[in-house]
Write a protein that holds these residues in place. Structure first.
Motif, mmCIF file in Angstrom:
data_model
loop_
_atom_site.group_PDB
_atom_site.id
_atom_site.type_symbol
_atom_site.label_atom_id
_atom_site.label_comp_id
_atom_site.label_asym_id
_atom_site.label_seq_id
_atom_site.Cartn_x
_atom_site.Cartn_y
_atom_site.Cartn_z
ATOM 1 N N GLY A 175 -16.043 10.042 15.829
ATOM 2 C CA GLY A 175 -15.229 11.011 16.457
ATOM 3 C C GLY A 175 -14.638 10.681 17.876
ATOM 4 O O GLY A 175 -13.414 10.736 18.186
ATOM 5 N N SER A 203 -17.494 16.722 18.686
ATOM 6 C CA SER A 203 -17.788 16.826 17.415
ATOM 7 C C SER A 203 -18.887 15.483 17.168
ATOM 8 O O SER A 203 -19.670 16.017 16.327
ATOM 9 N N ARG A 221 -17.656 19.003 12.784
ATOM 10 C CA ARG A 221 -16.033 18.747 12.938
ATOM 11 C C ARG A 221 -15.342 19.956 12.723
ATOM 12 O O ARG A 221 -14.428 20.264 13.750
ATOM 13 N N CYS A 280 -13.213 22.066 15.632
ATOM 14 C CA CYS A 280 -11.675 22.533 15.522
ATOM 15 C C CYS A 280 -11.407 24.107 15.336
ATOM 16 O O CYS A 280 -10.550 24.562 15.861
ATOM 17 N N LEU A 316 -8.371 15.399 15.723
ATOM 18 C CA LEU A 316 -9.674 15.376 15.008
ATOM 19 C C LEU A 316 -9.498 15.303 13.320
ATOM 20 O O LEU A 316 -10.174 14.509 12.549
ATOM 21 N N VAL A 368 -12.080 13.202 10.546
ATOM 22 C CA VAL A 368 -12.212 13.976 9.656
ATOM 23 C C VAL A 368 -11.815 13.221 8.281
ATOM 24 O O VAL A 368 -12.367 13.277 7.115
ATOM 25 N N ASP A 428 -14.130 10.223 7.493
ATOM 26 C CA ASP A 428 -15.398 10.806 6.913
ATOM 27 C C ASP A 428 -15.498 11.340 5.512
ATOM 28 O O ASP A 428 -16.096 10.898 4.678
#
Length: 497
Positions: free
Chosen positions: A184, A361, A367, A371, A413, A418, A421
């Motif tokens: 992050g 995050s 995450r 957001c 992000l 994200v 991930d």
């Protein structure tokens, strides 16, 4: 057949006597730098249109008409650029913007599929060279004295399609090199290339917007093409290509929680069964994992929610990207150059917001929650900017910085950490080939929406927040489970003593 790059001139920068640890970190730094510059150029080439808009149609009544001009003295549109000199110029400028955005949205879904199956070095090089070409062609319309709407729309469509080569490719490359631990923060800093590109695009376009506005496109286009050539010679897709070990993609708070806490991600759920049928990889250790299908990527937990969230979050961000300089020009009555320069403050705030979102995050391992909180705060800030943001230059600067941070933070992000991930999610069983497709789905979905009304932006911001409720709930459960384990460990240690 899966292609892999085995040679890269970048190796000459790293002396052979360095340790494996030092060499890997040098390469990682180099990858961050080159991908940063790559996507900075992509965004730099998108920005000039928002600055040049105010030059294509303006109030000519207060300007001195040239002696050799062929327009009549009573013509109040003599200084405008046809076909944007008519009363429907807003619709025509909107059509030019929509041509790019629709092409970008459609192309993004396809781009990720190609990105998984083609060498990224060649894919990015071709994309940057073509992006530079089409951006320059927009500016050449000035020098070639082109006044046909279809020309600008066609060029924007082509530019939108080739621009989709950038994002899935650079995110995939960074995901290949970096593990999940501080992803992050790393990607929050790295993602500032979006705002840096917007700032450079605005400043470069502002130099020539009041004179030969064609150069506002040609110069960024040439820079983008040159960066494409640099990419061809120095881009490294995989750590293994230069003898480095791949990163660890798994581990984290949410992955230690019992799968039963989330009924949609249990070991026997339909999602897992869908993934197992969609993702196939050979049992032979030397075989490359198969690329995931489009619908297979949709089965990854969280992809649909984050994609729909970004649909509204990116709508807000791109509205400011394309519309803010024109809004400042019409409301505050600054010059075209001053409007473009002031609009860069929104991107300065976006840099800070992206880094903060990544840092928070990583620290909270949430995450979706990060957001959601930023989206909640962004709605009232946009409302205030609409009403008081233009009361004075100081207030305008502060509000633009705050709005930029809160709007671009979640956008940055989702599109970076994200996406990476989810593209390396534990349910893929080590197959990271889905990263490019997942990134394309999320960013492509986010590119569908477009409008430019503040109330619509606030509504979109709230909807983006609501779409993350299930994932926020899951992260809260993960935090509670982690706290329970910590308390259990403390009690065990106390009894042991």
């Amino acid at each position: 057949m899966q292609w892999k790059l085995r040679w890269c001139p970048a190796e000459v920068f790293f002396p052979p006597q360095t340790s494996a640890w030092d060499e890997k970190h040098w390469y990682r730094g180099f990858i961050l730098l080159i991908t940063f510059l790559i996507y900075t150029c992509y965004h730099m080439s998108r920005k000039p249109i928002s600055v040049v808009k105010s030059r294509l149609h303006r109030n000519c009544s207060g300007m001195i008409q040239p002696i050799n001009d062929t327009h009549s003295l009573n013509d109040t549109t003599w200084c405008n650029w046809a076909p944007f000199d008519q009363s429907n110029y807003k619709e025509l400028l909107g059509a030019v913007d929509n041509a790019f955005l629709v092409a970008y949205a459609v192309g993004m879904f396809i781009s990720g599929i190609f990105g998984e199956r083609l060498p990224l070095r060649y894919y990015l090089t071709a994309g940057m060279l073509l992006s530079g070409l089409f951006t320059s062609l927009l500016g050449l319309g000035y020098f070639w004295n082109i006044h046909a709407l279809w020309y600008f729309v066609l060029i924007q469509i082509c530019n939108g399609l080739v621009q989709t080569t950038g994002w899935p490719s650079v995110v995939t490359c960074v995901g290949n090199w970096f593990g999940k631990g501080k992803r992050g923060l790393i990607m929050g800093i790295w993602n500032s290339h979006t705002s840096v590109g917007n700032i450079l695009g605005s400043l470069i376009a502002g130099i020539w917007v009041d004179e030969q506005w064609g150069l506002s496109f040609v110069v960024p286009g040439v820079i983008t093409a040159i960066m494409g050539l640099i990419t061809f010679f120095f881009f490294i897709e995989y750590p293994e290509d230069v003898g480095c070990s791949p990163p660890q993609h798994h581990g984290g708070l949410e992955e230690n929680v019992d799968d039963a806490e989330d009924p949609g991600s249990g070991p026997h759920s339909n999602r897992e069964n869908g993934l197992e049928s969609a993702v196939t990889s050979s049992k032979e250790p030397s075989a490359q994992p198969a690329a995931i299908s489009f619908f297979g990527a949709l089965w990854i937990p969280g992809v649909v929610e984050f994609s729909l969230c970004l649909l509204f979050a990116k709508l807000v961000s791109y509205t400011f990207l394309y519309w803010l300089p024109l809004y400042i020009f019409n409301v505050v009555h600054f010059s075209a150059k001053e409007s473009g320069d002031l609009s860069t403050l929104f991107d300065v705030g976006g840099i800070v917001g992206g880094i903060l979102a990544g840092l928070i995050s990583d620290y909270t391992n949430g995450r979706a929650t990060t957001c959601c909180v930023m989206l909640i705060l962004a709605a009232p800030m946009m409302f205030l900017y609409n009403y008081v943001g233009q009361s004075g230059i100081s207030i305008s600067i502060v509000m633009l910085l705050i709005c930029g941070a809160l709007v671009n933070g979640p956008y940055a992000l989702i599109t970076t950490a994200v996406s990476a991930d989810l593209g390396t999610h534990k349910s893929l069983k080590g197959n990271a080939k889905a990263l490019s497709t997942v990134t394309a789905i999320i960013d492509g979905t986010g590119s569908i929406g477009w409008n430019n009304v503040f109330y619509m932006l606030i509504t979109a911001d709230i909807l983006a927040c609501l779409l993350l409720c299930r994932l926020v709930y899951k992260e809260i459960l993960a935090w509670k489970a982690s706290l329970s384990r910590d308390r259990g460990s403390s009690v065990a240690l106390t009894h042991a003593r």
